[in-house]
Design a protein around this motif. Structure first.
Motif, PDB file in Angstrom:
ATOM      1  N   UNK B  45      12.416   6.289  -3.878  1.00 43.91           N
ATOM      2  CA  UNK B  45      13.839   5.972  -3.960  1.00 43.91           C
ATOM      3  C   UNK B  45      14.781   7.158  -3.765  1.00 43.91           C
ATOM      4  N   UNK B  46      14.309   8.397  -3.965  1.00 47.64           N
ATOM      5  CA  UNK B  46      15.237   9.526  -3.916  1.00 47.64           C
ATOM      6  C   UNK B  46      15.733   9.763  -2.483  1.00 47.64           C
ATOM      7  N   UNK B  47      17.045   9.900  -2.352  1.00 48.90           N
ATOM      8  CA  UNK B  47      17.655  10.320  -1.093  1.00 48.90           C
ATOM      9  C   UNK B  47      17.515   9.336   0.045  1.00 48.90           C
ATOM     10  N   UNK B  48      17.597   8.049  -0.274  1.00 47.68           N
ATOM     11  CA  UNK B  48      17.542   7.060   0.811  1.00 47.68           C
ATOM     12  C   UNK B  48      18.853   7.076   1.596  1.00 47.68           C
ATOM     13  N   UNK B  49      18.725   7.288   2.906  1.00 43.10           N
ATOM     14  CA  UNK B  49      19.910   7.182   3.767  1.00 43.10           C
ATOM     15  C   UNK B  49      19.659   6.026   4.716  1.00 43.10           C
ATOM     16  N   UNK B  50      20.636   5.183   4.889  1.00 40.99           N
ATOM     17  CA  UNK B  50      20.474   4.043   5.781  1.00 40.99           C
ATOM     18  C   UNK B  50      19.849   2.864   5.061  1.00 40.99           C
ATOM     19  N   UNK B  51      19.326   1.928   5.833  1.00 39.15           N
ATOM     20  CA  UNK B  51      18.877   0.655   5.295  1.00 39.15           C
ATOM     21  C   UNK B  51      17.582   0.795   4.510  1.00 39.15           C
ATOM     22  N   UNK B  52      17.580   0.389   3.213  1.00 35.92           N
ATOM     23  CA  UNK B  52      16.340   0.444   2.431  1.00 35.92           C
ATOM     24  C   UNK B  52      15.232  -0.406   3.060  1.00 35.92           C
ATOM     25  N   UNK B  53      15.604  -1.507   3.685  1.00 33.90           N
ATOM     26  CA  UNK B  53      14.590  -2.381   4.273  1.00 33.90           C
ATOM     27  C   UNK B  53      13.817  -1.664   5.379  1.00 33.90           C
ATOM     28  N   UNK B  54      14.447  -0.656   5.971  1.00 34.69           N
ATOM     29  CA  UNK B  54      13.764   0.118   6.996  1.00 34.69           C
ATOM     30  C   UNK B  54      12.984   1.283   6.367  1.00 34.69           C
ATOM     31  N   UNK B  55      13.625   1.952   5.411  1.00 36.04           N
ATOM     32  CA  UNK B  55      13.044   3.177   4.861  1.00 36.04           C
ATOM     33  C   UNK B  55      11.878   2.887   3.917  1.00 36.04           C
ATOM     34  N   UNK B  56      12.065   1.878   3.024  1.00 37.78           N
ATOM     35  CA  UNK B  56      11.066   1.663   1.968  1.00 37.78           C
ATOM     36  C   UNK B  56       9.660   1.387   2.490  1.00 37.78           C
ATOM     37  N   UNK B  57       9.455   0.478   3.444  1.00 36.56           N
ATOM     38  CA  UNK B  57       8.079   0.250   3.916  1.00 36.56           C
ATOM     39  C   UNK B  57       7.449   1.501   4.496  1.00 36.56           C
ATOM     40  N   UNK B  58       8.263   2.324   5.199  1.00 37.74           N
ATOM     41  CA  UNK B  58       7.718   3.542   5.769  1.00 37.74           C
ATOM     42  C   UNK B  58       7.289   4.518   4.675  1.00 37.74           C
ATOM     43  N   UNK B  59       8.128   4.598   3.646  1.00 39.10           N
ATOM     44  CA  UNK B  59       7.776   5.502   2.551  1.00 39.10           C
ATOM     45  C   UNK B  59       6.552   4.987   1.789  1.00 39.10           C
ATOM     46  N   UNK B  60       6.494   3.673   1.614  1.00 40.94           N
ATOM     47  CA  UNK B  60       5.349   3.074   0.931  1.00 40.94           C
ATOM     48  C   UNK B  60       4.060   3.445   1.669  1.00 40.94           C
ATOM     49  N   UNK B  61       4.142   3.363   2.970  1.00 40.04           N
ATOM     50  CA  UNK B  61       3.016   3.713   3.818  1.00 40.04           C
ATOM     51  C   UNK B  61       2.546   5.144   3.570  1.00 40.04           C
ATOM     52  N   UNK B  62       3.518   6.053   3.495  1.00 40.53           N
ATOM     53  CA  UNK B  62       3.166   7.460   3.308  1.00 40.53           C
ATOM     54  C   UNK B  62       2.615   7.720   1.916  1.00 40.53           C
ATOM     55  N   UNK B  63       3.242   7.077   0.906  1.00 44.35           N
ATOM     56  CA  UNK B  63       2.706   7.234  -0.458  1.00 44.35           C
ATOM     57  C   UNK B  63       1.284   6.695  -0.514  1.00 44.35           C
ATOM     58  N   UNK B  64       1.077   5.566   0.150  1.00 39.67           N
ATOM     59  CA  UNK B  64      -0.271   4.977   0.174  1.00 39.67           C
ATOM     60  C   UNK B  64      -1.275   5.952   0.746  1.00 39.67           C
ATOM     61  N   UNK B  65      -0.903   6.616   1.843  1.00 40.36           N
ATOM     62  CA  UNK B  65      -1.811   7.580   2.462  1.00 40.36           C
ATOM     63  C   UNK B  65      -2.120   8.720   1.500  1.00 40.36           C
ATOM     64  N   UNK B  66      -1.092   9.205   0.813  1.00 36.27           N
ATOM     65  CA  UNK B  66      -1.311  10.322  -0.102  1.00 36.27           C
ATOM     66  C   UNK B  66      -2.216   9.916  -1.255  1.00 36.27           C
ATOM     67  N   UNK B  67      -1.982   8.714  -1.806  1.00 35.53           N
ATOM     68  CA  UNK B  67      -2.813   8.260  -2.925  1.00 35.53           C
ATOM     69  C   UNK B  67      -4.265   8.123  -2.469  1.00 35.53           C
ATOM     70  N   UNK B  68      -4.463   7.540  -1.288  1.00 35.73           N
ATOM     71  CA  UNK B  68      -5.821   7.371  -0.773  1.00 35.73           C
ATOM     72  C   UNK B  68      -6.517   8.718  -0.588  1.00 35.73           C
ATOM     73  N   UNK B  69      -5.797   9.658   0.005  1.00 40.25           N
ATOM     74  CA  UNK B  69      -6.394  10.979   0.234  1.00 40.25           C
ATOM     75  C   UNK B  69      -6.696  11.661  -1.096  1.00 40.25           C
ATOM     76  N   UNK B  70      -5.785  11.516  -2.066  1.00 36.04           N
ATOM     77  CA  UNK B  70      -6.022  12.106  -3.382  1.00 36.04           C
ATOM     78  C   UNK B  70      -7.296  11.542  -3.992  1.00 36.04           C
ATOM     79  N   UNK B  71      -7.461  10.226  -3.926  1.00 38.51           N
ATOM     80  CA  UNK B  71      -8.666   9.612  -4.498  1.00 38.51           C
ATOM     81  C   UNK B  71      -9.906  10.113  -3.766  1.00 38.51           C
ATOM     82  N   UNK B  72      -9.863  10.040  -2.442  1.00 40.21           N
ATOM     83  CA  UNK B  72     -11.054  10.373  -1.656  1.00 40.21           C
ATOM     84  C   UNK B  72     -11.464  11.826  -1.879  1.00 40.21           C
ATOM     85  N   UNK B  73     -10.496  12.722  -1.839  1.00 44.83           N
ATOM     86  CA  UNK B  73     -10.820  14.148  -1.963  1.00 44.83           C
ATOM     87  C   UNK B  73     -11.285  14.479  -3.381  1.00 44.83           C
ATOM     88  N   UNK B  74     -10.573  13.966  -4.382  1.00 43.98           N
ATOM     89  CA  UNK B  74     -10.940  14.286  -5.767  1.00 43.98           C
ATOM     90  C   UNK B  74     -12.331  13.751  -6.094  1.00 43.98           C
TER      91      UNK B  74
END
Lengths: 252, 337
Positions: B45-74
């Motif tokens: 949610x921090x620093x959203x510029x423009x339409x949340x409907x556009x930004x949120x799914x993209x950010x969700x995607x990136x958070x998902x990637x980070x969580x997956x990598x964190x799990x896999x690596x750890x």
């Protein structure tokens, strides 16, 4: 009873244990003696499935060591090797708790906790239960590992040179303890040991190995004679009777 | 007291010892869990510029990637360190990240950069993971069923393979057109901004499918950490369990590497910190703590990078830098064995 049938172990061209067959009675303390490189530890490792024999068959209490499921065997037989370095940080109580693993698969019950406390108590470790294993002295650490083996509650306990790195007092303590395990708790204790006099004073049965072969088996009275000892070690050893124990004198 | 205890080795010396470190793992779990959740929400949610409907799914995607990598690596690092009885080695020592680079290089070299990019990332991903799993499976089969059967041999072979793969990659890169090399470089460095949603879903299924058996193994892993002899004495089927753990490890490393590139030093950082935080060693505590630490480091790091430094540098560089410093400190403190 432990029965060993025509067991052989080779490393490349070297035969370390050469066609050994014998029966060890259930109960009591059995010592395996012999010079360096005689194959004592290798034989013990094969009895405890740490090593697979190249030929032959070993049964402990009727269970074939080579084919019985690991967990079933772990409720019958335990082994303690000489080097017990932990890479992880554990309290003494946690370590002893691992002895219950074959019985509870890592989910301790109140019964397991009883076993753990009794083992700690038997080895006089109750006060050290919450200390970390890496903070203990060598003798204490050895006792902690014995307590783990005791908590495993197996009828057969195998130990590879349990007196290694122990001073006189702790060696005597250890041998008394092993004697107690056999006499008070009815365990079958088998150990590899270098000191013939400890073997003589504390064993019911002695196996003597040399160059991979089992060359003598008998009671301390039968083994502790100058002729037999010369046969084993190639050293002239006088045997004296001191307070009912046969003591070999080989220092000078 | 000191002098007396040194003359009596078996004498009780508990009065001079400090007690077990006070914070129990469950407290760390709660703290890290809350921190991870807060950082994930902040990242969304921090620093959203423009339409949340556009930004949120993209950010969700990136958070998902980070969580997956964190799990896999750890998870892969901790399992690997338990099985090898060593806290400095990581799966990268088996040559997996070097293989990843070699596969990428070879694909660019043989097919050309443009052709590779037009292949589509899901297909590329499947090929890469399959090649990496095939490689590790071959390595273990060969080593565990062959005459060696020793982990030390496995590690040595891993190092040699790593050097070999790196050497071949360097050779191919020298021979390659400079513009192709630029495309290649873009593929190497970990980036959480380019992950394809389909890839993410695929990886999520694979990682979840591997974490279930890893979690089921947790008690047996505790026993394995005592060393081979004790583990066998306590009834563990050593060879089978170790092979299973190493296969789980290699697939996890393969997935995370294929997803975002080599971030293997990250595993070292997370595992070392997790061991420090757990006053008693239990996989049931160490594994989740390491995963949460990984999520905090990745999501928190990315958040700081984007909001404070405005994307000036790649997160992997920062993590390797911080990880290196932390690891050196740990080494110098003499805690890591």
């Amino acid at each position: 009873m432990i029965s060993i049938d025509h067991v052989t172990k080779r490393y490349g061209a070297t035969t370390v244990v050469d066609d050994v067959s014998c029966r060890l009675p259930g109960g009591g303390v059995t010592s395996i003696i012999g010079p360096n490189g005689a194959g004592k530890s290798t034989l013990l490792s094969m009895m405890s499935r740490l090593l697979l024999p190249d030929a032959g068959r070993i049964e402990v209490a009727g269970l074939d060591v080579g084919t019985t499921a690991g967990q079933k065997l772990a409720r019958t037989l335990s082994i303690l090797r000489q080097e017990n370095q932990l890479t992880i940080r554990l309290s003494v109580r946690d370590l002893v708790g691992f002895g219950r693993f074959p019985h509870n698969n890592g989910r301790p019950t109140p019964e397991d906790r009883d076993h753990i406390e009794r083992s700690l108590d038997y080895l006089d470790l109750t006060d050290l239960g919450d200390r970390f294993v890496d903070e203990l002295s060598g003798g204490q650490r050895q006792r902690a590992f014995i307590a783990m083996v005791l908590a495993q509650d197996t009828d057969y306990i195998l130990l590879d040179e349990p007196l290694n790195n122990l001073d006189m007092r702790h060696s005597v303590d250890m041998m008394r303890l092993l004697r107690g395990l056999a006499d008070d708790l009815g365990k079958t204790v088998v150990l590899v040991i270098h000191d013939v006099n400890f073997a003589s004073c504390y064993s019911d049965e002695i196996l003597a190995m040399r160059e991979g072969a089992l060359i003598h088996q008998g009671t301390p009275e039968q083994i502790m004679t100058p002729e037999v000892l010369h046969d084993i070690y190639d050293v002239d050893i006088q045997v004296e009777q001191i307070r009912g124990n046969r003591i070999g004198v080989y220092f000078a | 007291m000191r002098s007396r205890s040194s003359t009596l080795p078996m004498a009780l010396t508990q009065s001079v010892r400090k007690p077990v470190r006070s914070v129990p793992p469950s407290v760390w779990l709660v703290i890290l869990g809350v921190a991870a959740l807060a950082l994930i929400i902040a990242f969304m949610v921090v620093g959203i510029e423009g339409s949340p409907a556009y930004v949120l799914p993209r950010r969700l995607n990136r958070v998902g990637a980070m969580v997956l990598v964190a799990i896999a690596v750890a998870v892969s690092t901790i399992l690997f360190q338990t099985v090898t009885g060593n806290r400095i080695l990581t799966p990268s020592i088996m040559g997996l990240d070097a293989l990843y680079i070699l596969i990428q290089t070879a694909l660019v070299f043989l097919l050309g950069g443009q052709a590779l990019l037009s292949l589509g990332s899901p297909l590329r991903f499947v090929i890469e993971v399959a090649l990496m799993i095939g490689f590790s499976w071959l390595l273990y089969r060969w080593l565990f069923l062959g005459s060696g059967r020793s982990l030390h041999l496995l590690l040595l072979v891993g190092i040699v393979f790593g050097v070999f793969f790196r050497g071949v990659s360097t050779l191919l890169q020298r021979l390659m057109d400079p513009s192709e090399f630029i495309i290649l470089q873009g593929l190497f460095f970990a980036s959480f901004n380019r992950v394809d949603p389909t890839l993410l879903l695929l990886s999520a299924v694979v990682v979840a499918g591997l974490c279930i058996p890893a979690w089921r193994l947790r008690h047996r892993l505790d026993v394995l950490a005592l060393g081979r002899d004790s583990a066998v004495s306590l009834g563990i089927d050593y060879r089978r369990t170790v092979t299973l753990v190493l296969v789980i490890c290699s697939v996890l490393v393969a997935v995370s590497t294929a997803l975002v590139g080599p971030v293997t030093f990250f595993g070292l950082l997370v595992s070392a910190l997790a061991y420090q935080l757990c006053n008693r060693f239990h996989h049931a505590a160490v594994l989740p703590i390491a995963v949460l630490l990984g999520i905090v480091a990745l999501v928190g790091g990315q958040l700081v990078l984007e909001q404070v430094f405005e994307f000036d540098t790649a997160l992997s560089i920062v993590i390797e830098f911080v990880g290196g410093i932390v690891f050196l400190v740990l080494l110098l403190k003499g805690r890591v064995r």
